[in-house]
Scaffold this active site. Sequence first.
Site, mmCIF file in Angstrom:
data_model
loop_
_atom_site.group_PDB
_atom_site.id
_atom_site.type_symbol
_atom_site.label_atom_id
_atom_site.label_comp_id
_atom_site.label_asym_id
_atom_site.label_seq_id
_atom_site.Cartn_x
_atom_site.Cartn_y
_atom_site.Cartn_z
ATOM 1 N N GLU A 188 -13.332 8.236 -17.132
ATOM 2 C CA GLU A 188 -13.153 7.206 -16.088
ATOM 3 C C GLU A 188 -14.506 6.652 -15.654
ATOM 4 O O GLU A 188 -14.634 5.459 -15.355
ATOM 5 C CB GLU A 188 -12.371 7.797 -14.901
ATOM 6 C CG GLU A 188 -10.883 7.927 -15.241
ATOM 7 C CD GLU A 188 -10.143 9.007 -14.491
ATOM 8 O OE1 GLU A 188 -10.692 9.569 -13.520
ATOM 9 O OE2 GLU A 188 -9.000 9.313 -14.892
ATOM 10 N N ASN A 197 -9.369 18.870 -11.339
ATOM 11 C CA ASN A 197 -10.147 17.661 -11.041
ATOM 12 C C ASN A 197 -9.300 16.782 -10.124
ATOM 13 O O ASN A 197 -8.411 16.076 -10.583
ATOM 14 C CB ASN A 197 -10.474 16.938 -12.358
ATOM 15 C CG ASN A 197 -11.166 15.610 -12.124
ATOM 16 O OD1 ASN A 197 -11.635 15.322 -11.022
ATOM 17 N ND2 ASN A 197 -11.237 14.784 -13.174
ATOM 18 N N TRP A 198 -9.616 16.849 -8.834
ATOM 19 C CA TRP A 198 -8.801 16.115 -7.853
ATOM 20 C C TRP A 198 -9.138 14.633 -7.807
ATOM 21 O O TRP A 198 -8.512 13.871 -7.052
ATOM 22 C CB TRP A 198 -8.961 16.736 -6.461
ATOM 23 C CG TRP A 198 -8.424 18.136 -6.366
ATOM 24 C CD1 TRP A 198 -7.635 18.784 -7.286
ATOM 25 C CD2 TRP A 198 -8.623 19.068 -5.302
ATOM 26 N NE1 TRP A 198 -7.348 20.060 -6.849
ATOM 27 C CE2 TRP A 198 -7.933 20.255 -5.627
ATOM 28 C CE3 TRP A 198 -9.326 19.000 -4.095
ATOM 29 C CZ2 TRP A 198 -7.932 21.376 -4.800
ATOM 30 C CZ3 TRP A 198 -9.329 20.115 -3.256
ATOM 31 C CH2 TRP A 198 -8.630 21.289 -3.615
ATOM 32 N N LYS A 199 -10.153 14.239 -8.546
ATOM 33 C CA LYS A 199 -10.563 12.821 -8.609
ATOM 34 C C LYS A 199 -10.722 12.260 -7.196
ATOM 35 O O LYS A 199 -11.224 12.956 -6.309
ATOM 36 C CB LYS A 199 -9.556 12.017 -9.447
ATOM 37 C CG LYS A 199 -9.306 12.673 -10.816
ATOM 38 C CD LYS A 199 -8.599 11.782 -11.782
ATOM 39 C CE LYS A 199 -8.345 12.536 -13.084
ATOM 40 N NZ LYS A 199 -7.869 11.713 -14.163
ATOM 41 N N HIS A 255 -17.110 12.026 -17.493
ATOM 42 C CA HIS A 255 -15.661 11.811 -17.506
ATOM 43 C C HIS A 255 -15.376 10.390 -17.997
ATOM 44 O O HIS A 255 -16.099 9.449 -17.664
ATOM 45 C CB HIS A 255 -15.085 12.017 -16.101
ATOM 46 C CG HIS A 255 -13.591 12.088 -16.114
ATOM 47 N ND1 HIS A 255 -12.812 10.963 -16.194
ATOM 48 C CD2 HIS A 255 -12.750 13.141 -16.089
ATOM 49 C CE1 HIS A 255 -11.538 11.333 -16.219
ATOM 50 N NE2 HIS A 255 -11.478 12.642 -16.153
ATOM 51 N N SER A 304 -3.244 14.856 -19.367
ATOM 52 C CA SER A 304 -1.822 15.039 -19.064
ATOM 53 C C SER A 304 -1.337 16.475 -19.244
ATOM 54 O O SER A 304 -0.207 16.711 -19.680
ATOM 55 C CB SER A 304 -0.960 14.065 -19.891
ATOM 56 O OG SER A 304 -1.245 12.730 -19.520
ATOM 57 N N GLY A 340 -4.086 10.838 -17.695
ATOM 58 C CA GLY A 340 -3.234 10.167 -16.720
ATOM 59 C C GLY A 340 -2.082 9.403 -17.358
ATOM 60 O O GLY A 340 -1.444 8.566 -16.722
ATOM 61 N N GLU A 356 -11.170 15.499 -24.007
ATOM 62 C CA GLU A 356 -10.178 14.704 -23.284
ATOM 63 C C GLU A 356 -9.995 13.357 -23.990
ATOM 64 O O GLU A 356 -10.746 12.416 -23.719
ATOM 65 C CB GLU A 356 -10.646 14.446 -21.847
ATOM 66 C CG GLU A 356 -10.826 15.683 -21.019
ATOM 67 C CD GLU A 356 -10.657 15.393 -19.530
ATOM 68 O OE1 GLU A 356 -9.739 15.949 -18.926
ATOM 69 O OE2 GLU A 356 -11.425 14.577 -18.993
#
Length: 259
Positions: A96, A7-9, A94, A212, A172, A166
């Site tokens: 975020e 997941n390159w966000k 997600h 992480s 992160g 998650e």
Amino acid sequence: MKIVIANWKMNVGVRESVALARASLLTLRGRKVIPELVICPPFVALSEVRKVVARSSAAIGAQNLFWEPTGSHTGETSSRQLLELGVSHVIIGHSERRTQLGETDEMVNKKVLQALSEQMTPILCVGESKGEREAGEARAVVETQLATALRGVRLHGNARLLIAYEPVWAIGAGESASVGDVIEMHRFIRSILANLFPDAPAGQMAILYGGSVDGENAYRFLRESEVDGVLVGGASVKINQFKEIVEAAAEVLEAQRPE
Ligand code: PGA
């Protein structure tokens, strides 16, 4: 089965994505058995990354989608548009997006239904916050997220459903959840899925850990039979880290092969 999802966000641009896609594919080279690799670039890089990935075994995932197939939804992207770009997987819910954009379980549910209706594979993210874990509510939170997100979901034919556990506090953060806690939660999620989809064949659903994951800890998660794969954020844009994660998955798969 071991699945590695990158997941390159919003961390890379188009040119960087192309280079990273090439480098990510190289990590699969020279292996007898390889994990399933799903690369999730930012939207703007999907079509360029598709060209790189086209003749490989890797799949492309989007980081989000809208729940309508078409219409007046400024700034949104539909599953149909994504399919045109060769996208087969989509990250939904997600944390975020939940925390930064107010995405609710109901919205997540509509997105999961939409993805499945177009034969895309949802990567449904669930997980508790630090406060919820400390209050002993982790299971209850994950159960509610799953119950709402999967309302009305039927898994027809060869539809697949990936769940990424998650924990919000591990994303992160540089500090992952413990392997023991992950195994416990994966067992719990598996029991919920078994109730919801009693007839689903093995392989139709998978449970991944994210939060992480890096080159140093990936093997500890991936060697566990309860962990079908990993969803990797920060370490997926650091190619040396990512290489180690793919190698860890390949090592586990090689060890599982019959003599
Ligand atoms: P992280 O992110 O690996 O940087 O913790 C994981 C994710 O957000 O999917």
